[in-house]
Design an enzyme around this catalytic site. Structure first.
Site, mmCIF file in Angstrom:
data_model
loop_
_atom_site.group_PDB
_atom_site.id
_atom_site.type_symbol
_atom_site.label_atom_id
_atom_site.label_comp_id
_atom_site.label_asym_id
_atom_site.label_seq_id
_atom_site.Cartn_x
_atom_site.Cartn_y
_atom_site.Cartn_z
ATOM 1 N N CYS A 196 -0.763 -1.639 -24.194
ATOM 2 C CA CYS A 196 -1.725 -1.217 -25.220
ATOM 3 C C CYS A 196 -1.462 0.220 -25.662
ATOM 4 O O CYS A 196 -1.665 0.570 -26.816
ATOM 5 C CB CYS A 196 -3.160 -1.411 -24.749
ATOM 6 S SG CYS A 196 -3.596 -0.389 -23.358
ATOM 7 N N CYS A 456 7.089 -4.148 8.293
ATOM 8 C CA CYS A 456 8.013 -4.438 7.190
ATOM 9 C C CYS A 456 8.310 -5.935 7.173
ATOM 10 O O CYS A 456 8.767 -6.489 8.165
ATOM 11 C CB CYS A 456 9.297 -3.644 7.370
ATOM 12 S SG CYS A 456 10.567 -4.063 6.170
ATOM 13 N N CYS A 459 12.438 -6.590 7.731
ATOM 14 C CA CYS A 459 13.193 -6.454 8.978
ATOM 15 C C CYS A 459 12.350 -6.743 10.218
ATOM 16 O O CYS A 459 12.866 -6.727 11.326
ATOM 17 C CB CYS A 459 13.866 -5.091 9.066
ATOM 18 S SG CYS A 459 12.749 -3.710 9.241
HETATM 19 ZN ZN ZN Z 1 12.292 -2.895 7.090
#
Ligand code: ZN
Length: 639
Positions: A196, A456, A459
């Site tokens: 916008c 994470c 990992c």
């Molecule tokens: Zn990681």
């Protein structure tokens, strides 16, 4: 201007130095044991651009003998000022292959295999990655970085990751289960603008430049249904045709009859502006924009300059104009340039077909310069020079050869450490930051590497929570916008319990593809992907499997968002005190909304990352610690 320095003289000097003991200096530095490992190591360099050129040169000069190099790009004129392995006559040729030829001149006694290809291609799968002792990234985009990160984690090969942006740079080491990975911390989101702002309410030159690029795409590139910058035949400026209350711009038809230049000019600088000006709410406390009439502008120009003429059909032509690159051209000159360049682009479109916008395509650049400056004039925004607009429109952070050279040096130093003691990577390797301004009196700043972030999703085994509207979000949008763009999966497959809901990849037969298209159009809820459902997403190429807990949500605080991902396991999230301290720093993935425009591909290393490390790491060397305390005795609370 690109300055190309002929480095053959240095190559020859280097050759002279390369006598029997040409690597004696390296042996002296790293010891015979490590040097032997260097000579035996098989390494992969991903990217033969700014960092890649420097890195390859460093590798062959420091004793590496078995190198694979991959890059999908070809050499462009604009590369030559810093990618010093390339010459003008190499333009259009493969970066990887020419880089190989060039560094073999430094040291012919090296086995280099060059690949012109995309590292994300299936042919560079696990078996390919597995054969290396070490991978070194010299990439310029997040998506390839994430992919190589996952491939290296999946086969347990150490990765030296690096990046530069202007004067800033960093190099670090990633190894499965030993260090944090590339995706353990969320990356700074690219600078984005809401649609916008671009379409209705611009307030700075970049808004108008982005708009002008969209207009170029709408007029001269292949059709893109997401590009709703203007509808060329819509002349309604107010009201609703269904209720019979509409007001139309009747002059649009007349302008169309005068030619393509008049039609486009009138549509985007009169009809569309008139419509915006009538939206009173947009302009409280501000001056609404004034629609322009091309004939008035050209008549004025004629009156003031007297060097124009009226041709047969009553349109006015003006003297040819070339936009000056270094100065800010006047509004009048931009208007004349717009008319001239749009005719040429229209001719080119009819002759050669659609062409994507490219900053090095002078006609396309002139169009964006003129169109953005006219729009800036309308909204009372300062005009910009062609040079500035090229930088801004091309998302150019100036690339600096010295930064690349310094960072490439650090990549090789980390490579030595990895090869010398692979089992002590977390202890010996460092993340090195290069700053523009000294921080604690230094511009080169090494810090210890963190352990893997337990939340994470890449990992560590963790459950990801995905907040999304399960009633309206289609499977197609889930796959393309959330899994691919947001979470960087390459070819995701979605499982719910034992049943497969979606299969990615392009090796499906026609029947399977048709079935997949049907699935893509249906909302998540159709397949039981509703509140509290758990799905598993597999990506075989990246060898990653992630469990995702779906949490239905139909209202987001930030209206530009339609999903939110957090990497904390659900039981941790339900603990409000923990969640409050972790959600902002860890695990939250920045979404990339389809409705927003991406401006910068790779942001500089964020200060936030370094601060986090300063806070959490006790093992910064004593010297550094004292220095920090001298500077700010209250800064460090943890002892
Ligand atoms: Zn990681």
């Amino acid at each position: 201007m690109n300055v190309v320095v002929d480095t053959d003289i240095y190559i020859n000097r280097e050759k002279e130095r390369m006598t029997e003991d040409k690597f004696q200096h390296i042996r002296d530095c790293i010891g015979d044991d490590v040097f032997e490992k260097v000579q035996k190591a098989k390494v992969l360099v991903v990217g033969a651009g700014g960092i890649g050129c420097e890195l390859l040169k460093n590798l062959v000069l420091s004793g590496f003998k078995d190198i694979h190099i991959i890059d999908l790009d070809t050499i462009d004129l604009s590369n030559l000022n810093r990618q010093f392995l390339f010459r003008k006559h190499h333009i259009g040729m493969s970066k990887a292959k020419i880089a190989r030829e060039a560094v073999l001149k430094y040291n012919p006694d090296v086995n280099i295999e060059a690949h012109e290809g995309d590292i994300k291609n299936q042919q560079y799968g696990h078996q390919y990655f597995q054969r290396f002792d070490l991978v070194m990234n010299a990439l310029d985009n997040l998506s390839a970085r994430k992919h190589v990160n996952r491939m290296c984690l999946s086969v347990g090969v150490p990765l030296v990751e690096s990046g530069t942006a202007g004067y800033l740079g960093q190099a670090t080491v990633i190894l499965k289960e030993k260090t944090e990975c590339f995706e353990c911390l969320p990356k700074e989101a690219p600078k984005e603008f809401a649609v916008c702002t671009i379409r209705s309410n611009p307030s700075s030159p970049i808004h108008c430049i982005v708009w002008a690029k969209m207009l170029y795409g709408r007029l001269f590139d292949v059709a893109d249904e997401n590009n709703a910058v203007t509808d060329m035949d819509d002349n309604i400026v107010e009201g609703d045709p269904e209720k019979g209350t509409e007001v139309r711009d009747t002059k649009l038809e007349q302008a169309k009859a005068k030619g393509y230049d008049h039609w486009v000019f009138h549509k985007v600088f009169h009809t569309d502006i008139d419509r915006l000006a009538r939206m009173k709410d947009l302009w409280t406390g501000k001056t609404p924009p004034t629609p322009l009439l091309l004939d008035d502008l050209l008549n004025n120009y004629q009156k003031n300059n007297g060097n124009n003429n009226n041709n047969n059909n009553g349109t006015i032509t003006t003297k040819s104009i070339a936009l000056n690159s270094q100065i800010v051209n006047s509004f009048e000159d931009n208007t004349r340039a717009f008319v001239e360049v749009i005719k040429k682009l229209k001719e080119r479109l009819e002759k050669d077909g659609a062409k994507s916008w490219d900053k090095d395509d002078d006609l396309a650049l002139d169009f964006v310069v003129a169109a953005s400056n006219i729009r800036s004039h309308i909204f009372g925004i300062p005009l910009k020079s062609k040079f500035d607009i090229k930088q801004m429109a091309g998302n150019i952070v100036p690339a600096i050869a010295t930064t690349n050279a310094i960072i490439s040096g650090f990549i090789v130093l980390e490579a030595f450490k990895i090869l010398s003691s692979r089992d002590q990577i977390q202890e010996k390797c460092k993340t090195t930051f290069l700053f523009k301004q000294p921080s604690n009196k230094r511009v080169i700043y090494p810090v210890s590497i963190d352990q893997p972030n337990k939340s994470c999703y890449v990992c560590s085994q963790t459950v990801v929570t995905l907040k999304i509207d399960t009633n309206t979000t289609t499977i197609g949008k889930l796959v393309n916008e959330v899994l691919k763009k947001g979470l960087a999966f390459h070819e995701p497959m979605i499982m719910k319990g034992q049943s497969m809901i979606y299969e990615g990849g392009d090796d499906l037969d026609k029947e399977e593809l048709d079935a997949r298209k049907m699935v893509e159009q249906k909302p998540m809820i159709t397949f039981g992907l509703s509140d509290n459902a758990i799905i598993e997403v597999h990506d075989y190429l990246q060898d990653i499997k992630v469990s995702i807990l779906i949490s239905h949500c139909d209202k987001f605080e930030d209206q530009n968002k339609f999903f939110e991902v957090s990497g904390k396991p659900p039981q941790v999230q339900s603990d409000t005190t923990t969640a409050a301290t972790t959600t902002t720093t860890d695990g939250t993935v920045q979404q990339e909304d389809i409705d927003e425009v991406e401006i910068i591909e790779y942001p500089p290393p964020s200060d936030g990352k370094l601060k986090r490390k300063e806070r959490e790491q006790d093992d910064i060397t004593v010297e550094e610690e004292q220095m920090q305390e001298e500077q700010d005795p209250h800064k460090r609370t943890k002892k």
